[in-house]
Motif scaffolding. Structure first.
Motif, PDB file in Angstrom:
ATOM      1  N   VAL A 129       0.805  -0.819  -0.150  1.00 19.68           N
ATOM      2  CA  VAL A 129       0.152  -0.048  -0.458  1.00 19.68           C
ATOM      3  C   VAL A 129       0.851   1.445  -0.191  1.00 19.68           C
ATOM      4  CG1 VAL A 129      -1.901   1.096   1.459  1.00 19.68           C
ATOM      5  CG2 VAL A 129      -1.791  -1.159   1.044  1.00 19.68           C
ATOM      6  N   LYS A 130       0.825   2.329  -0.788  1.00 22.93           N
ATOM      7  CA  LYS A 130       1.229   3.431  -1.397  1.00 22.93           C
ATOM      8  C   LYS A 130       1.049   4.915  -0.277  1.00 22.93           C
ATOM      9  CE  LYS A 130       3.157   3.683  -5.296  1.00 22.93           C
ATOM     10  NZ  LYS A 130       2.901   4.423  -6.990  1.00 22.93           N
ATOM     11  N   SER A 131       0.221   4.742  -0.272  1.00 25.61           N
ATOM     12  CA  SER A 131      -0.674   6.257  -0.358  1.00 25.61           C
ATOM     13  C   SER A 131      -1.937   6.045   0.023  1.00 25.61           C
ATOM     14  CB  SER A 131      -0.763   7.067  -0.622  1.00 25.61           C
ATOM     15  OG  SER A 131      -0.800   6.965  -2.353  1.00 25.61           O
ATOM     16  N   GLU A 132      -2.790   6.431   0.906  1.00 22.23           N
ATOM     17  CA  GLU A 132      -4.543   6.949   1.282  1.00 22.23           C
ATOM     18  C   GLU A 132      -4.296   8.453   0.926  1.00 22.23           C
ATOM     19  OE1 GLU A 132      -7.320   6.759   5.597  1.00 22.23           O
ATOM     20  OE2 GLU A 132      -6.017   4.968   4.810  1.00 22.23           O
ATOM     21  N   THR A 133      -5.750   8.725   0.505  1.00 20.63           N
ATOM     22  CA  THR A 133      -5.817  10.427  -0.050  1.00 20.63           C
ATOM     23  C   THR A 133      -7.428  10.605   0.424  1.00 20.63           C
ATOM     24  OG1 THR A 133      -3.699  10.011  -1.509  1.00 20.63           O
ATOM     25  CG2 THR A 133      -5.222  11.886  -1.857  1.00 20.63           C
ATOM     26  N   ALA A 134      -7.381  11.434   1.044  1.00 17.48           N
ATOM     27  CA  ALA A 134      -9.003  12.072   0.987  1.00 17.48           C
ATOM     28  C   ALA A 134      -9.128  12.498  -0.598  1.00 17.48           C
ATOM     29  CB  ALA A 134      -9.350  12.770   1.539  1.00 17.48           C
ATOM     30  N   LEU A 135     -10.402  12.467  -1.109  1.00 22.43           N
ATOM     31  CA  LEU A 135     -11.130  12.399  -2.355  1.00 22.43           C
ATOM     32  C   LEU A 135     -11.935  13.622  -1.750  1.00 22.43           C
ATOM     33  CD1 LEU A 135     -12.883   8.733  -2.975  1.00 22.43           C
ATOM     34  CD2 LEU A 135     -10.692  10.491  -4.217  1.00 22.43           C
ATOM     35  N   PRO A 136     -11.853  14.505  -3.257  1.00 21.87           N
ATOM     36  CA  PRO A 136     -12.752  15.851  -3.159  1.00 21.87           C
ATOM     37  C   PRO A 136     -13.865  15.638  -2.429  1.00 21.87           C
ATOM     38  CG  PRO A 136     -11.007  15.340  -5.824  1.00 21.87           C
ATOM     39  CD  PRO A 136     -11.718  14.226  -4.741  1.00 21.87           C
ATOM     40  N   ARG A 137     -14.140  16.950  -1.755  1.00 21.62           N
ATOM     41  CA  ARG A 137     -15.486  17.111  -1.698  1.00 21.62           C
ATOM     42  C   ARG A 137     -16.232  16.127  -0.211  1.00 21.62           C
ATOM     43  NH1 ARG A 137     -15.576  17.958  -7.534  1.00 21.62           N
ATOM     44  NH2 ARG A 137     -15.978  15.815  -7.109  1.00 21.62           N
ATOM     45  N   GLY A 138     -15.249  15.369   0.219  1.00 28.06           N
ATOM     46  CA  GLY A 138     -15.263  14.228   0.800  1.00 28.06           C
ATOM     47  C   GLY A 138     -16.005  13.095   0.680  1.00 28.06           C
ATOM     48  N   ALA A 139     -15.637  12.790  -0.628  1.00 31.89           N
ATOM     49  CA  ALA A 139     -16.318  11.761  -1.306  1.00 31.89           C
ATOM     50  C   ALA A 139     -16.340  10.559  -0.512  1.00 31.89           C
ATOM     51  CB  ALA A 139     -16.219  11.705  -2.583  1.00 31.89           C
ATOM     52  N   GLY A 140     -14.670  10.821   0.138  1.00 32.08           N
ATOM     53  CA  GLY A 140     -14.487   8.924   0.499  1.00 32.08           C
ATOM     54  C   GLY A 140     -12.572   9.567   0.587  1.00 32.08           C
ATOM     55  N   VAL A 141     -11.820   8.034   0.406  1.00 31.19           N
ATOM     56  CA  VAL A 141     -10.634   7.806  -0.211  1.00 31.19           C
ATOM     57  C   VAL A 141      -9.979   7.116  -1.237  1.00 31.19           C
ATOM     58  CG1 VAL A 141     -10.264   8.212   2.490  1.00 31.19           C
ATOM     59  CG2 VAL A 141     -10.806   5.626   1.218  1.00 31.19           C
ATOM     60  N   ARG A 142      -8.922   6.966  -1.792  1.00 30.12           N
ATOM     61  CA  ARG A 142      -8.439   7.152  -2.511  1.00 30.12           C
ATOM     62  C   ARG A 142      -7.259   5.370  -2.018  1.00 30.12           C
ATOM     63  NH1 ARG A 142      -7.210   8.103  -8.998  1.00 30.12           N
ATOM     64  NH2 ARG A 142      -6.060   6.589  -9.766  1.00 30.12           N
ATOM     65  N   VAL A 143      -7.374   4.718  -1.796  1.00 24.92           N
ATOM     66  CA  VAL A 143      -6.000   3.853  -1.513  1.00 24.92           C
ATOM     67  C   VAL A 143      -5.598   3.099  -2.464  1.00 24.92           C
ATOM     68  CG1 VAL A 143      -5.592   2.417   0.556  1.00 24.92           C
ATOM     69  CG2 VAL A 143      -7.801   3.184   0.373  1.00 24.92           C
ATOM     70  N   ALA A 144      -3.822   3.794  -3.031  1.00 16.46           N
ATOM     71  CA  ALA A 144      -3.533   3.750  -3.972  1.00 16.46           C
ATOM     72  C   ALA A 144      -2.362   1.614  -3.408  1.00 16.46           C
ATOM     73  CB  ALA A 144      -1.844   4.732  -4.376  1.00 16.46           C
ATOM     74  N   SER A 145      -2.179   1.264  -3.925  1.00 16.01           N
ATOM     75  CA  SER A 145      -1.783  -0.048  -3.372  1.00 16.01           C
ATOM     76  C   SER A 145      -0.557  -0.635  -4.655  1.00 16.01           C
ATOM     77  CB  SER A 145      -2.326  -1.383  -3.143  1.00 16.01           C
ATOM     78  OG  SER A 145      -3.217  -1.588  -4.422  1.00 16.01           O
ATOM     79  N   GLU A 146       0.428  -1.858  -4.804  1.00 15.79           N
ATOM     80  CA  GLU A 146       0.528  -1.956  -5.845  1.00 15.79           C
ATOM     81  C   GLU A 146       0.357  -3.350  -5.405  1.00 15.79           C
ATOM     82  OE1 GLU A 146       3.726   0.902  -7.784  1.00 15.79           O
ATOM     83  OE2 GLU A 146       4.567  -0.290  -6.062  1.00 15.79           O
ATOM     84  N   TYR A 204      -7.868   1.808  -5.082  1.00 14.59           N
ATOM     85  CA  TYR A 204      -9.349   1.557  -4.544  1.00 14.59           C
ATOM     86  C   TYR A 204      -9.878   2.905  -3.812  1.00 14.59           C
ATOM     87  CZ  TYR A 204      -7.338  -3.217  -3.514  1.00 14.59           C
ATOM     88  OH  TYR A 204      -7.071  -4.847  -4.430  1.00 14.59           O
ATOM     89  N   LEU A 205     -11.260   3.233  -4.445  1.00  8.78           N
ATOM     90  CA  LEU A 205     -12.323   4.177  -4.313  1.00  8.78           C
ATOM     91  C   LEU A 205     -12.915   3.466  -3.393  1.00  8.78           C
ATOM     92  CD1 LEU A 205     -12.707   6.078  -7.368  1.00  8.78           C
ATOM     93  CD2 LEU A 205     -10.301   6.064  -6.368  1.00  8.78           C
ATOM     94  N   MET A 206     -12.936   4.655  -1.490  1.00  5.60           N
ATOM     95  CA  MET A 206     -14.063   4.118  -1.039  1.00  5.60           C
ATOM     96  C   MET A 206     -14.929   4.654  -0.158  1.00  5.60           C
ATOM     97  SD  MET A 206     -10.668   1.950   0.885  1.00  5.60           S
ATOM     98  CE  MET A 206     -11.433   1.570   2.500  1.00  5.60           C
ATOM     99  N   ARG A 207     -15.974   4.896   0.100  1.00  2.96           N
ATOM    100  CA  ARG A 207     -16.589   5.643   0.879  1.00  2.96           C
ATOM    101  C   ARG A 207     -17.533   4.573   2.224  1.00  2.96           C
ATOM    102  NH1 ARG A 207     -22.380   7.071  -0.752  1.00  2.96           N
ATOM    103  NH2 ARG A 207     -23.602   4.548  -0.808  1.00  2.96           N
ATOM    104  N   ASN A 208     -17.627   5.913   3.070  1.00  3.09           N
ATOM    105  CA  ASN A 208     -17.980   5.029   4.707  1.00  3.09           C
ATOM    106  C   ASN A 208     -19.746   5.744   4.499  1.00  3.09           C
ATOM    107  OD1 ASN A 208     -19.003   6.674   7.118  1.00  3.09           O
ATOM    108  ND2 ASN A 208     -17.325   4.807   7.512  1.00  3.09           N
ATOM    109  N   VAL A 209     -19.773   4.170   4.659  1.00  2.00           N
ATOM    110  CA  VAL A 209     -21.748   3.590   4.315  1.00  2.00           C
ATOM    111  C   VAL A 209     -22.003   3.613   5.955  1.00  2.00           C
ATOM    112  CG1 VAL A 209     -23.149   2.556   3.689  1.00  2.00           C
ATOM    113  CG2 VAL A 209     -21.039   3.189   2.043  1.00  2.00           C
ATOM    114  N   GLY A 210     -22.166   4.350   6.422  1.00  2.00           N
ATOM    115  CA  GLY A 210     -23.137   3.718   8.073  1.00  2.00           C
ATOM    116  C   GLY A 210     -21.925   3.296   9.035  1.00  2.00           C
TER     117      GLY A 210
END
Length: 222
Positions: free
Chosen positions: A135-152, A165-171
């Motif tokens: 896993v290389k980094s974890e970056t917040a997506l614009p406008r609070g849409a979630g996070v992007r986890v960059a891996s190899e 992986y683009l991820m968002r918080n659900v409940g």
């Protein structure tokens, strides 16, 4: 079959099978190294679960080869636990999903998932799962849409394969809504592929075609 075609369902299956509590760090972080990711963060989930799924595929290779239904059940279970299917389906539907009923979106979501796993699931047994995940980094997506986890995915004798992986918080839990393999987005790939069929038919009719195998989800489309 290309590495992308095989790795897309593998990446989906390997991501975040176990949902984690919302991480305040993940909400507010810009880019942070994986080494500093808090336990239970999206980054740590990607690392732990990718490693676990790859190890399971390798250790149960003979069993899965003898009984493909067990492989299908394993991959489907992983997918169901971690993927935000309806939200991802709305992204795939794009303009065709605006104002669509939740029930129609669910029908399309289920049909797309079943078609994808049916078409590519068995290919995982032909792929070398003796890989390491970084896993290389974890970056917040614009406008609070979630996070992007960059891996190899690291292969001996080959170039690293980027999987994001683009991820968002659900409940209070983190779920994936898009996977990018070698820079190619799951959502964008299928949005382009299904734009024409959805211009001609209803969402339910396209879902029926997917389920019947009259159209196929093509992970190699670009």
């Amino acid at each position: 079959m290309t590495a992308r075609q095989i790795l897309l369902p593998l990446a989906i299956a390997a991501a975040l099978a176990v949902a984690a509590p919302l991480s305040a760090q993940a909400q507010t972080a810009a880019t942070k190294p994986a080494a500093t990711a808090a336990q239970g963060s999206p980054s740590q989930m990607v690392l732990d679960n990718s490693t676990r799924v790859l190890a399971t595929l390798e250790s149960r290779r003979a069993e899965f080869s003898a009984d493909r239904s067990k492989l299908q059940a394993f991959i489907t279970s992983e997918f169901d636990q971690m993927f935000d299917r309806e939200y991802a389906a709305r992204q795939v539907l794009g303009r065709h999903g605006r104002g669509a009923a939740d029930a129609d979106v669910k029908v399309f979501s289920d049909a797309l998932a079943e078609n994808l796993m049916r078409r590519y699931g068995s290919s995982l047994l032909d792929f070398n799962t003796r890989l390491r995940v970084r896993v290389k980094s974890e970056t917040a997506l614009p406008r609070g849409a979630g996070v992007r986890v960059a891996s190899e995915m690291l292969r001996s004798g080959g170039e690293p394969i980027p999987v994001d992986y683009l991820m968002r918080n659900v409940g209070g839990t983190w779920k994936v809504f898009d996977v990018m393999v070698e820079g190619v987005s799951f959502v964008q790939t299928f949005r382009q592929q299904f734009d024409t069929p959805l211009s001609r038919k209803s969402i339910r009719d396209v879902a029926a075609d997917l389920r019947a195998g009259r159209v196929q989800a093509d992970a190699g489309t670009r």
